[in-house]
Motif scaffolding. Structure first.
Motif, PDB file in Angstrom:
ATOM      1  N   ILE A 204       0.812  -1.223   0.000  1.00 26.40           N
ATOM      2  CA  ILE A 204       0.000   0.000   0.000  1.00 26.40           C
ATOM      3  C   ILE A 204       0.850   1.280   0.000  1.00 26.40           C
ATOM      4  N   PRO A 205       1.792   1.480   0.949  1.00 21.93           N
ATOM      5  CA  PRO A 205       2.538   2.761   0.935  1.00 21.93           C
ATOM      6  C   PRO A 205       3.377   2.954  -0.329  1.00 21.93           C
ATOM      7  N   PHE A 206       3.962   1.880  -0.845  1.00 25.57           N
ATOM      8  CA  PHE A 206       4.780   2.021  -2.054  1.00 25.57           C
ATOM      9  C   PHE A 206       3.908   2.243  -3.284  1.00 25.57           C
ATOM     10  N   LEU A 207       2.704   1.687  -3.280  1.00 23.71           N
ATOM     11  CA  LEU A 207       1.786   1.934  -4.385  1.00 23.71           C
ATOM     12  C   LEU A 207       1.355   3.391  -4.410  1.00 23.71           C
ATOM     13  N   ILE A 208       1.160   3.992  -3.250  1.00 25.30           N
ATOM     14  CA  ILE A 208       0.798   5.407  -3.181  1.00 25.30           C
ATOM     15  C   ILE A 208       1.915   6.274  -3.764  1.00 25.30           C
ATOM     16  N   ILE A 209       3.167   5.936  -3.436  1.00 21.06           N
ATOM     17  CA  ILE A 209       4.298   6.693  -3.991  1.00 21.06           C
ATOM     18  C   ILE A 209       4.334   6.571  -5.511  1.00 21.06           C
ATOM     19  N   ASP A 210       4.107   5.364  -6.039  1.00 21.39           N
ATOM     20  CA  ASP A 210       4.091   5.183  -7.501  1.00 21.39           C
ATOM     21  C   ASP A 210       2.990   6.020  -8.151  1.00 21.39           C
ATOM     22  N   MET A 211       1.809   6.060  -7.540  1.00 26.89           N
ATOM     23  CA  MET A 211       0.705   6.829  -8.113  1.00 26.89           C
ATOM     24  C   MET A 211       0.988   8.325  -8.082  1.00 26.89           C
ATOM     25  N   VAL A 212       1.571   8.816  -6.977  1.00 23.25           N
ATOM     26  CA  VAL A 212       1.883  10.240  -6.878  1.00 23.25           C
ATOM     27  C   VAL A 212       2.934  10.631  -7.920  1.00 23.25           C
ATOM     28  N   VAL A 213       3.985   9.824  -8.041  1.00 24.61           N
ATOM     29  CA  VAL A 213       5.035  10.121  -9.014  1.00 24.61           C
ATOM     30  C   VAL A 213       4.496  10.067 -10.434  1.00 24.61           C
ATOM     31  N   ALA A 214       3.662   9.062 -10.744  1.00 27.97           N
ATOM     32  CA  ALA A 214       3.094   8.958 -12.088  1.00 27.97           C
ATOM     33  C   ALA A 214       2.195  10.154 -12.398  1.00 27.97           C
ATOM     34  N   SER A 215       1.421  10.609 -11.424  1.00 31.75           N
ATOM     35  CA  SER A 215       0.538  11.769 -11.646  1.00 31.75           C
ATOM     36  C   SER A 215       1.356  13.033 -11.899  1.00 31.75           C
ATOM     37  N   ILE A 216       2.445  13.223 -11.143  1.00 35.05           N
ATOM     38  CA  ILE A 216       3.291  14.409 -11.330  1.00 35.05           C
ATOM     39  C   ILE A 216       3.949  14.393 -12.700  1.00 35.05           C
ATOM     40  N   LEU A 217       4.447  13.235 -13.120  1.00 36.92           N
ATOM     41  CA  LEU A 217       5.090  13.148 -14.421  1.00 36.92           C
ATOM     42  C   LEU A 217       4.094  13.400 -15.555  1.00 36.92           C
ATOM     43  N   MET A 218       2.883  12.898 -15.427  1.00 37.02           N
ATOM     44  CA  MET A 218       1.877  13.133 -16.456  1.00 37.02           C
ATOM     45  C   MET A 218       1.477  14.602 -16.517  1.00 37.02           C
ATOM     46  N   SER A 219       1.377  15.241 -15.360  1.00 40.96           N
ATOM     47  CA  SER A 219       1.018  16.663 -15.350  1.00 40.96           C
ATOM     48  C   SER A 219       2.121  17.532 -15.947  1.00 40.96           C
ATOM     49  N   MET A 220       3.362  17.064 -15.856  1.00 45.06           N
ATOM     50  CA  MET A 220       4.481  17.807 -16.438  1.00 45.06           C
ATOM     51  C   MET A 220       4.728  17.432 -17.885  1.00 45.06           C
ATOM     52  N   GLY A 221       3.976  16.469 -18.405  1.00 42.77           N
ATOM     53  CA  GLY A 221       4.116  16.080 -19.796  1.00 42.77           C
ATOM     54  C   GLY A 221       5.290  15.162 -20.070  1.00 42.77           C
ATOM     55  N   MET A 222       5.862  14.578 -19.038  1.00 39.27           N
ATOM     56  CA  MET A 222       7.016  13.689 -19.216  1.00 39.27           C
ATOM     57  C   MET A 222       6.513  12.251 -19.387  1.00 39.27           C
ATOM     58  N   PHE A 223       5.923  11.980 -20.546  1.00 36.34           N
ATOM     59  CA  PHE A 223       5.343  10.660 -20.778  1.00 36.34           C
ATOM     60  C   PHE A 223       6.405   9.612 -21.067  1.00 36.34           C
ATOM     61  N   MET A 224       7.561  10.030 -21.569  1.00 37.86           N
ATOM     62  CA  MET A 224       8.601   9.091 -21.942  1.00 37.86           C
ATOM     63  C   MET A 224       9.462   8.666 -20.756  1.00 37.86           C
ATOM     64  N   LEU A 225       9.313   9.329 -19.650  1.00 36.95           N
ATOM     65  CA  LEU A 225      10.117   9.010 -18.470  1.00 36.95           C
ATOM     66  C   LEU A 225       9.390   7.971 -17.629  1.00 36.95           C
ATOM     67  N   SER A 226      10.107   6.902 -17.232  1.00 33.51           N
ATOM     68  CA  SER A 226       9.497   5.805 -16.479  1.00 33.51           C
ATOM     69  C   SER A 226       9.180   6.241 -15.051  1.00 33.51           C
ATOM     70  N   PRO A 227       7.912   6.132 -14.612  1.00 37.18           N
ATOM     71  CA  PRO A 227       7.590   6.486 -13.220  1.00 37.18           C
ATOM     72  C   PRO A 227       8.269   5.560 -12.209  1.00 37.18           C
ATOM     73  N   VAL A 228       8.488   4.291 -12.603  1.00 41.11           N
ATOM     74  CA  VAL A 228       9.121   3.346 -11.683  1.00 41.11           C
ATOM     75  C   VAL A 228      10.534   3.779 -11.351  1.00 41.11           C
ATOM     76  N   MET A 229      11.260   4.268 -12.346  1.00 42.73           N
ATOM     77  CA  MET A 229      12.635   4.699 -12.126  1.00 42.73           C
ATOM     78  C   MET A 229      12.693   5.926 -11.218  1.00 42.73           C
ATOM     79  N   ILE A 230      11.749   6.850 -11.372  1.00 40.34           N
ATOM     80  CA  ILE A 230      11.743   8.055 -10.549  1.00 40.34           C
ATOM     81  C   ILE A 230      11.264   7.747  -9.137  1.00 40.34           C
ATOM     82  N   ALA A 231      10.307   6.808  -8.998  1.00 41.42           N
ATOM     83  CA  ALA A 231       9.742   6.511  -7.682  1.00 41.42           C
ATOM     84  C   ALA A 231      10.668   5.648  -6.831  1.00 41.42           C
ATOM     85  N   LEU A 232      11.571   4.914  -7.471  1.00 43.53           N
ATOM     86  CA  LEU A 232      12.440   3.994  -6.718  1.00 43.53           C
ATOM     87  C   LEU A 232      13.256   4.696  -5.640  1.00 43.53           C
ATOM     88  N   PRO A 233      13.953   5.798  -5.920  1.00 44.53           N
ATOM     89  CA  PRO A 233      14.710   6.452  -4.827  1.00 44.53           C
ATOM     90  C   PRO A 233      13.825   6.903  -3.667  1.00 44.53           C
TER      91      PRO A 233
END
Length: 257
Positions: A204-233
């Motif tokens: 649950i907590p790690f899924l929330i981090i993935d969703m937040v990071v994916a939402s931020i990347l989509m709002s910034m238009g960074m569709f080509m950047l992997s959310p998993v790679m950004i959320a891992l750190p």
């Protein structure tokens, strides 16, 4: 032409060597029926046979069964599954490596099962070494102690399921009389359910981090950047800040008490 002659020469030498091998008499060592009968008699008799032979036979049998007992009749199943859920929820793929997870799960199993093994040694193995009880009593006491541990971790619903399937419901007044063929599968499915429940809470907590990071990347238009790679750190940082391994191991150990 020279190559053809060489091939014929080697082929002739190979056929000659084969004929010599098959035509040479070989000494065969056979076991007589008297020796076989004596060996079987030693195993079947109680006290009249060779104790060393019987003990070696029992030791070899136990060594072949120990891996199954370790995996299916101890805390190892729940432990290794929860540790695997931790790695999958973090998304670190092969970190920690399988060898590290297996080693940690193995030593945690030894720690959790230490009271059980201590009781088996004090109540069964030690009296047997002092020649106070027979081998049958050793296996009986060991089986009862292992059943006690499994019964404490098994849901009554799962145990009743296998008793109902075996048409033996209400036949055994106590868990001590329940066969291992019924107790073990009930214990395993109970362990699987508990491990999956813990795994759900871990995700649950790690899924929330993935969703937040994916939402931020989509709002910034960074569709080509992997959310998993950004959320891992961020997931690793959260896991370190809350002292994740301490909490996971503490929860695992206390879940068996």
């Amino acid at each position: 032409m020279e190559i053809l002659k060489n091939r014929r020469l080697w082929l002739g030498l190979g056929l000659l060597a084969g004929l010599i091998y098959f035509l040479t008499p070989v000494t065969a060592f056979a076991v007589t029926t008297d020796e076989i009968t004596k060996t079987i008699g030693d195993f079947m008799t109680n006290g009249n046979g060779d104790n060393a032979v019987v003990n070696n036979f029992i030791l070899i049998t136990l060594l072949s069964v120990i891996p199954i007992i370790l995996v299916m009749m101890t805390s190892f199943t729940r432990t290794i599954m929860v540790l695997s859920f931790v790695r999958n929820s973090l998304g670190t793929q092969q970190n920690p490596p399988n060898q590290v997870l297996l080693g940690l799960a193995l030593f945690l199993t030894f720690f959790v099962m230490r009271p059980v093994y201590t009781d088996i040694y004090d109540q069964a193995i030690k009296p047997y070494q002092a020649q106070e009880i027979s081998q049958e009593v050793v296996f009986e006491r060991s089986e009862v102690r292992i059943k006690e541990f499994m019964y404490q971790q098994t849901r009554k619903k799962d145990l009743e399921l296998f008793l109902d399937i075996a048409d033996e419901k209400g036949k055994y007044p106590s868990y001590k009389e329940v066969p291992l063929t019924i107790m073990t599968p009930a214990f395993i499915i109970s362990e699987l359910r508990t491990a999956f429940s813990i795994g759900f809470l871990l995700f649950i907590p790690f899924l929330i981090i993935d969703m937040v990071v994916a939402s931020i990347l989509m709002s910034m238009g960074m569709f080509m950047l992997s959310p998993v790679m950004i959320a891992l750190p961020f997931k690793l940082l959260l896991f370190v800040l809350v002292d994740g391994w301490y909490l996971v191991v503490e929860s695992l150990v206390r879940s068996f008490q």
